[in-house]
Design a protein around this motif. Structure first.
Motif, PDB file in Angstrom:
ATOM      1  N   ALA A  16       0.843  -1.187   0.000  1.00 59.12           N
ATOM      2  CA  ALA A  16       0.000   0.000   0.000  1.00 59.12           C
ATOM      3  C   ALA A  16       0.886   1.246   0.000  1.00 59.12           C
ATOM      4  N   PRO A  17       0.336   2.404  -0.373  1.00 62.26           N
ATOM      5  CA  PRO A  17       1.136   3.631  -0.361  1.00 62.26           C
ATOM      6  C   PRO A  17       1.718   3.905   1.029  1.00 62.26           C
ATOM      7  N   ASN A  18       2.938   4.417   1.031  1.00 61.09           N
ATOM      8  CA  ASN A  18       3.604   4.847   2.263  1.00 61.09           C
ATOM      9  C   ASN A  18       4.030   3.711   3.184  1.00 61.09           C
ATOM     10  N   ALA A  19       4.118   2.490   2.667  1.00 60.43           N
ATOM     11  CA  ALA A  19       4.565   1.379   3.509  1.00 60.43           C
ATOM     12  C   ALA A  19       6.073   1.399   3.706  1.00 60.43           C
ATOM     13  N   GLY A  20       6.788   2.141   2.836  1.00 57.00           N
ATOM     14  CA  GLY A  20       8.242   2.231   2.947  1.00 57.00           C
ATOM     15  C   GLY A  20       8.976   1.473   1.858  1.00 57.00           C
ATOM     16  N   LYS A  21       8.314   1.263   0.715  1.00 57.98           N
ATOM     17  CA  LYS A  21       8.917   0.468  -0.368  1.00 57.98           C
ATOM     18  C   LYS A  21      10.185   1.116  -0.898  1.00 57.98           C
ATOM     19  N   SER A  22      10.122   2.405  -1.203  1.00 55.04           N
ATOM     20  CA  SER A  22      11.292   3.085  -1.773  1.00 55.04           C
ATOM     21  C   SER A  22      12.439   3.149  -0.769  1.00 55.04           C
ATOM     22  N   THR A  23      12.112   3.381   0.497  1.00 50.07           N
ATOM     23  CA  THR A  23      13.143   3.403   1.542  1.00 50.07           C
ATOM     24  C   THR A  23      13.836   2.044   1.613  1.00 50.07           C
ATOM     25  N   LEU A  24      13.052   0.976   1.513  1.00 53.88           N
ATOM     26  CA  LEU A  24      13.615  -0.378   1.559  1.00 53.88           C
ATOM     27  C   LEU A  24      14.537  -0.622   0.372  1.00 53.88           C
ATOM     28  N   LYS A  32      20.829   5.780  -3.681  1.00 56.49           N
ATOM     29  CA  LYS A  32      19.506   6.344  -3.931  1.00 56.49           C
ATOM     30  C   LYS A  32      19.078   6.043  -5.363  1.00 56.49           C
ATOM     31  N   VAL A  33      18.092   5.173  -5.514  1.00 61.03           N
ATOM     32  CA  VAL A  33      17.590   4.850  -6.851  1.00 61.03           C
ATOM     33  C   VAL A  33      16.115   5.188  -6.967  1.00 61.03           C
ATOM     34  N   SER A  34      15.460   5.476  -5.855  1.00 59.04           N
ATOM     35  CA  SER A  34      14.032   5.756  -5.873  1.00 59.04           C
ATOM     36  C   SER A  34      13.763   6.916  -4.936  1.00 59.04           C
ATOM     37  N   ILE A  35      12.931   7.850  -5.338  1.00 65.34           N
ATOM     38  CA  ILE A  35      12.706   9.009  -4.480  1.00 65.34           C
ATOM     39  C   ILE A  35      11.964   8.583  -3.227  1.00 65.34           C
ATOM     40  N   VAL A  36      12.291   9.249  -2.131  1.00 62.85           N
ATOM     41  CA  VAL A  36      11.670   8.950  -0.846  1.00 62.85           C
ATOM     42  C   VAL A  36      11.006  10.224  -0.347  1.00 62.85           C
ATOM     43  N   SER A  37       9.728  10.134  -0.028  1.00 61.19           N
ATOM     44  CA  SER A  37       8.981  11.277   0.449  1.00 61.19           C
ATOM     45  C   SER A  37       7.985  10.788   1.484  1.00 61.19           C
ATOM     46  N   PRO A  38       7.662  11.630   2.469  1.00 62.44           N
ATOM     47  CA  PRO A  38       6.657  11.216   3.443  1.00 62.44           C
ATOM     48  C   PRO A  38       5.254  11.166   2.862  1.00 62.44           C
ATOM     49  N   LYS A  39       5.080  11.582   1.616  1.00 72.31           N
ATOM     50  CA  LYS A  39       3.752  11.556   1.001  1.00 72.31           C
ATOM     51  C   LYS A  39       3.557  10.252   0.229  1.00 72.31           C
ATOM     52  N   PRO A  40       2.334   9.717   0.238  1.00 73.06           N
ATOM     53  CA  PRO A  40       2.091   8.459  -0.475  1.00 73.06           C
ATOM     54  C   PRO A  40       2.126   8.647  -1.986  1.00 73.06           C
ATOM     55  N   GLN A  41       2.241   7.522  -2.686  1.00 72.40           N
ATOM     56  CA  GLN A  41       2.179   7.485  -4.162  1.00 72.40           C
ATOM     57  C   GLN A  41       3.277   8.311  -4.823  1.00 72.40           C
ATOM     58  N   THR A  42       4.494   8.292  -4.246  1.00 70.25           N
ATOM     59  CA  THR A  42       5.575   9.066  -4.859  1.00 70.25           C
ATOM     60  C   THR A  42       6.254   8.308  -5.989  1.00 70.25           C
ATOM     61  N   THR A  43       6.184   6.988  -5.974  1.00 69.22           N
ATOM     62  CA  THR A  43       6.815   6.207  -7.047  1.00 69.22           C
ATOM     63  C   THR A  43       5.795   5.996  -8.158  1.00 69.22           C
TER      64      THR A  43
END
Length: 300
Positions: A16-24, A32-43
């Motif tokens: 789901a959005p904001n679960a931490g996928k990009s951070t993982l 850094k290969v994926s942007i990380v933001s506290p907002k959902p649906q950033t990827t």
């Protein structure tokens, strides 16, 4: 030189959005290969990161968060997420342990069960809740679909990730490497530049603009001194959003550009001349061409 065979496989990271996928993905890849933001649906599109572990190459596919789509862009993002899961050798469902078994997580789990692909469960942000809550959550999720492995980690703090890497390296199928060993990502630099700028738009404008903005790299010019000039356009839906992005006397867009340039210089290890342009384009998120330019398939 080891005689053991090489292993290589695609691992889709879904949730789901904001679960931490990009951070993982960033933590496992070490860059850094994926942007990380506290907002959902950033990827907004699938990004591949390459992780080497011994004789194994793990190709991580970071997908958009799976949510209930409303706009044409939303439908394309959700289709990209499920496409990433379908194409992969393994699927890793990442769940925000604090949020627990939400309706979204249940729906994703049930669809994964019907997909027939091996799946693993990763309970993220496990350090933020009481340990006694983790086992019941794991049992509940494993009751919906039998996960091959269950991990309890903190992607942000890097806790528990060594075991994740070891298991993925063991579970990907035997086969030749898909990427040269020194490739960290197949994300083109132009797309990276656009994503880094979009990350700063998300961070600097808070609720006023975020998901009504898209960013495209218009040109990339290599210079003789080893630096690069990058021209990037930020598209918004309304004139009011354009005014917010530009800010008083251009202060906001200058700050977005400054931070994005510093980040790009750090990532690319070279001098960058970044020029931003903000344009109003109403209905961009319903345009098939604009959606395809984001690397998504247009669902129509």
């Amino acid at each position: 030189m080891s005689d053991s065979p090489t292993r290589c496989g695609l691992v889709a990271v879904v949730g789901a959005p904001n679960a931490g996928k990009s951070t993982l993905v960033n933590a496992l890849a070490g860059t850094k290969v994926s942007i990380v933001s506290p907002k959902p649906q950033t990827t907004r599109f699938r990004i591949r990161a390459v992780v080497m572990h011994g004789r194994s190459q793990i190709v991580l596919v970071d997908t958009p968060g799976i949510f209930r789509p409303r706009r044409r862009l939303d439908r394309a993002m959700v289709a990209a997420a499920w496409g990433g899961a379908q194409d992969a050798d393994l699927t890793m469902l990442i769940v925000d342990a604090r949020a627990g078994l939400t309706e979204e997580v249940r729906a994703i789990s049930e669809r994964l069960r019907g997909g027939g692909r091996p799946a693993m469960l990763l309970l993220n942000k496990a350090d933020l809740i009481e340990p006694q809550r983790l086992l019941p959550l794991s049992a509940e999720l494993n009751g919906i679909i039998h996960f091959r492995e269950t991990f309890m980690v903190s992607a942000l703090k890097g806790r528990g990730l060594d075991r994740v890497t070891e298991v993925l390296a063991r579970e990907v199928p035997e086969g030749p490497f898909l990427f040269p060993e020194d490739d960290l990502s197949d994300l083109p630099q132009r797309m990276l530049a656009a994503e880094i700028v979009r990350e700063q738009v998300l961070r600097q404008t808070h609720e006023e603009v975020p998901h009504h903005a898209t960013v495209e790299t218009e040109s990339w010019q290599e210079r003789k001194d080893g630096s690069a000039r990058i021209d990037v356009t930020i598209y918004v839906s309304r004139a009011s959003q354009k005014a917010i992005l530009i800010g008083d006397g251009g202060a906001k867009v200058r700050e977005i550009g400054r931070r994005a340039r510093e980040e790009l210089e750090r990532l690319l290890e070279r001098r960058i001349h970044l020029f931003l342009n903000v344009k109003e384009r109403s209905g961009w998120d319903e345009e098939g061409g604009r959606i395809r330019a984001l690397g998504l398939d247009d669902p129509g």
